[in-house]
Design a protein around this motif. Structure first.
Motif, short mmCIF file in Angstrom:
data_model
loop_
_atom_site.label_atom_id
_atom_site.label_comp_id
_atom_site.label_asym_id
_atom_site.label_seq_id
_atom_site.Cartn_x
_atom_site.Cartn_y
_atom_site.Cartn_z
N VAL A 124 36.79 52.99 83.08
CA VAL A 124 36.56 53.56 81.83
C VAL A 124 38.00 53.52 81.00
O VAL A 124 39.03 53.00 81.30
CB VAL A 124 36.11 55.04 81.99
CG1 VAL A 124 34.72 54.94 82.71
CG2 VAL A 124 36.96 55.90 82.90
N HIS A 125 37.96 54.47 79.67
CA HIS A 125 39.05 54.47 79.01
C HIS A 125 39.54 53.16 78.55
O HIS A 125 40.77 53.05 78.68
CB HIS A 125 40.24 55.47 79.53
CG HIS A 125 41.00 56.15 78.79
ND1 HIS A 125 42.26 55.64 78.30
CD2 HIS A 125 40.98 57.40 78.22
CE1 HIS A 125 42.76 56.50 77.26
NE2 HIS A 125 41.85 57.56 77.43
N LEU A 126 38.52 52.49 78.13
CA LEU A 126 38.86 50.93 78.09
C LEU A 126 39.59 50.58 76.67
O LEU A 126 39.21 51.06 75.79
CB LEU A 126 37.50 50.00 78.23
CG LEU A 126 36.74 50.09 79.43
CD1 LEU A 126 35.46 49.51 79.28
CD2 LEU A 126 37.73 49.69 80.60
N CYS B 2 41.58 59.88 85.23
CA CYS B 2 41.75 59.65 83.66
C CYS B 2 42.56 60.67 83.26
O CYS B 2 42.11 61.92 83.25
CB CYS B 2 40.30 59.31 83.20
SG CYS B 2 40.33 58.66 81.47
N ASP B 3 43.39 60.49 82.43
CA ASP B 3 44.34 59.26 82.27
C ASP B 3 45.36 59.18 83.38
O ASP B 3 45.80 60.25 83.93
CB ASP B 3 44.91 59.47 80.92
CG ASP B 3 43.93 59.22 79.81
OD1 ASP B 3 42.91 59.22 79.92
OD2 ASP B 3 44.49 59.58 78.69
N GLY B 4 45.84 58.12 83.39
CA GLY B 4 47.23 57.90 83.96
C GLY B 4 47.22 56.88 85.14
O GLY B 4 46.18 56.47 85.62
N SER C 258 40.71 67.42 82.04
CA SER C 258 41.82 66.64 82.84
C SER C 258 43.17 66.89 82.31
O SER C 258 44.21 66.96 83.17
CB SER C 258 41.71 65.07 82.98
OG SER C 258 41.90 64.47 81.78
N HIS C 259 43.29 66.74 80.93
CA HIS C 259 44.64 66.89 80.50
C HIS C 259 44.49 67.33 78.65
O HIS C 259 43.46 66.79 78.33
CB HIS C 259 45.61 65.87 80.76
CG HIS C 259 45.48 64.61 79.89
ND1 HIS C 259 44.15 63.86 80.37
CD2 HIS C 259 45.90 63.70 78.99
CE1 HIS C 259 43.99 62.78 79.78
NE2 HIS C 259 45.09 62.64 78.87
N LEU C 260 45.74 67.64 78.15
CA LEU C 260 45.74 67.85 76.70
C LEU C 260 45.80 66.87 75.63
O LEU C 260 46.77 67.19 74.92
CB LEU C 260 46.42 69.44 76.62
CG LEU C 260 45.79 70.45 77.15
CD1 LEU C 260 46.64 71.71 77.23
CD2 LEU C 260 44.60 70.80 76.87
N GLY D 17 44.25 64.58 72.72
CA GLY D 17 42.82 64.91 71.96
C GLY D 17 41.61 64.40 72.19
O GLY D 17 40.73 64.80 72.13
N ASP D 18 41.57 63.02 72.78
CA ASP D 18 40.40 62.55 72.81
C ASP D 18 39.98 63.04 74.20
O ASP D 18 38.77 62.59 74.64
CB ASP D 18 40.74 61.04 73.43
CG ASP D 18 41.85 60.47 74.26
OD1 ASP D 18 43.05 61.33 74.17
OD2 ASP D 18 41.54 59.53 75.18
N HIS D 19 40.51 64.03 74.94
CA HIS D 19 39.94 64.57 76.04
C HIS D 19 39.60 66.32 75.83
O HIS D 19 38.84 66.43 76.55
CB HIS D 19 40.85 64.53 77.04
CG HIS D 19 41.05 63.04 77.68
ND1 HIS D 19 40.62 62.64 78.91
CD2 HIS D 19 41.81 62.04 76.92
CE1 HIS D 19 41.01 61.23 78.97
NE2 HIS D 19 41.72 61.21 77.90
N PHE D 20 39.87 66.77 75.02
CA PHE D 20 39.73 68.21 74.61
C PHE D 20 39.28 68.50 73.31
O PHE D 20 38.81 69.67 72.82
CB PHE D 20 40.92 68.97 75.28
CG PHE D 20 42.04 69.17 74.11
CD1 PHE D 20 43.01 68.25 74.06
CD2 PHE D 20 42.16 70.35 73.33
CE1 PHE D 20 44.12 68.24 73.46
CE2 PHE D 20 43.23 70.48 72.61
CZ PHE D 20 44.06 69.20 72.45
ZN LIG Z 1 42.84 59.32 76.93
#
Ligand SMILES: [Zn+2]
Ligand SMILES: [Zn+2]
Length: 236
Positions: A204-206, A153-155, A54-56, A58-61
């Motif tokens: 999510v992303h709690l 997620c996120d935003g 979804s975006h760059l 770190g926790d996503h890629f």
């Molecule tokens: Zn995140």
């Protein structure tokens, strides 16, 4: 449609990084914990055909190199499609170099990169996108094949996101909260779910400090809120 929550956590908490596996073949996000969670479930990596980032942040890629090289070790030959921001190919290449001195060309299978933005039809799924309000450009995605899943997620929610999520069977929305204007909260996620007339909402992303009362307040706006655990699966 089968949705497995590989992780429901934020970047720095005690839950696994937020990541979803759809029908065992479509991976949404690949953070540092994602490969471990796939291994825990015994997922055959060659069955994962599409990865969405979804975006760059770190926790996503940051789990991309491990995912690509683990699949290589497992003898993957099937091509893999990666969908995400325009820089994704370059980022994946640099991460592979930095972490294991490898390159995409060395992989024994093909990796195709597709930019998210316009609607796409890939592997029998229809993918559509909408921006969220985050500290980096981030796109929510809806995944349609008979059922409709929207993952945001996120935003913080935007008007485009309300449109994207309309009549989803499941809306998976981030609820990090904490008063940040570039994140959503349980209440904002519930308002989004209500406006978009979705059937169910999963948070999510709690945030590690999330208060139960916040979720209870959100349930007054939208009742059917799921708080999934890491490795929990729901059927749509
Ligand atoms: Zn995140
Ligand atoms: Zn982020």
């Amino acid at each position: 449609m089968r949705v497995t929550f590989l992780g429901v956590g934020e970047a720095f908490g005690s839950r696994a990084n937020t990541s979803l596996l759809v029908n065992g073949e479509l991976l949404l996000e690949c953070g540092p914990h994602t490969l471990l969670q796939l291994r825990r479930l015994g997922v055959e990596l060659s069955r994962v055909r599409l990865v969405y980032i979804s975006h760059l942040h770190g926790d996503h890629f940051l789990g991309i190199p491990a995912l690509l090289l683990a699949a290589r070790e497992d003898g993957r030959e099937e091509p893999l499609t990666m969908v995400g921001p325009p820089e994704l190919r370059q980022v994946a290449e640099e991460l592979l170099q930095l972490s294991y001195r490898r390159s995409l060309e060395e992989l024994p299978y093909e990796v195709e990169f597709v930019e998210a933005g316009e609607s796409l039809r890939l592997l029998g799924y229809e993918l559509s996108f909408a921006p969220t309000r985050h500290s980096l450009p981030a796109l929510a995605v809806s995944v349609r094949r008979r059922r409709k899943l929207t993952y945001a997620c996120d935003g913080a929610p935007t008007e485009e996101l309300v449109e994207l999520a309309l009549h989803s069977d499941l809306l998976v929305a981030e609820a990090y909260g904490g008063g940040a204007s570039t994140h959503s909260s349980p209440l904002q996620a519930a308002q989004l779910a209500s406006r978009a007339k979705v059937k169910r909402l999963a948070l999510v992303h709690l945030w590690r400090g999330l208060a139960r009362e916040e979720v209870e307040r959100a349930r007054e706006v939208f009742e059917d809120i799921l708080l999934p655990e890491d490795l929990e699966t729901v059927e749509l």
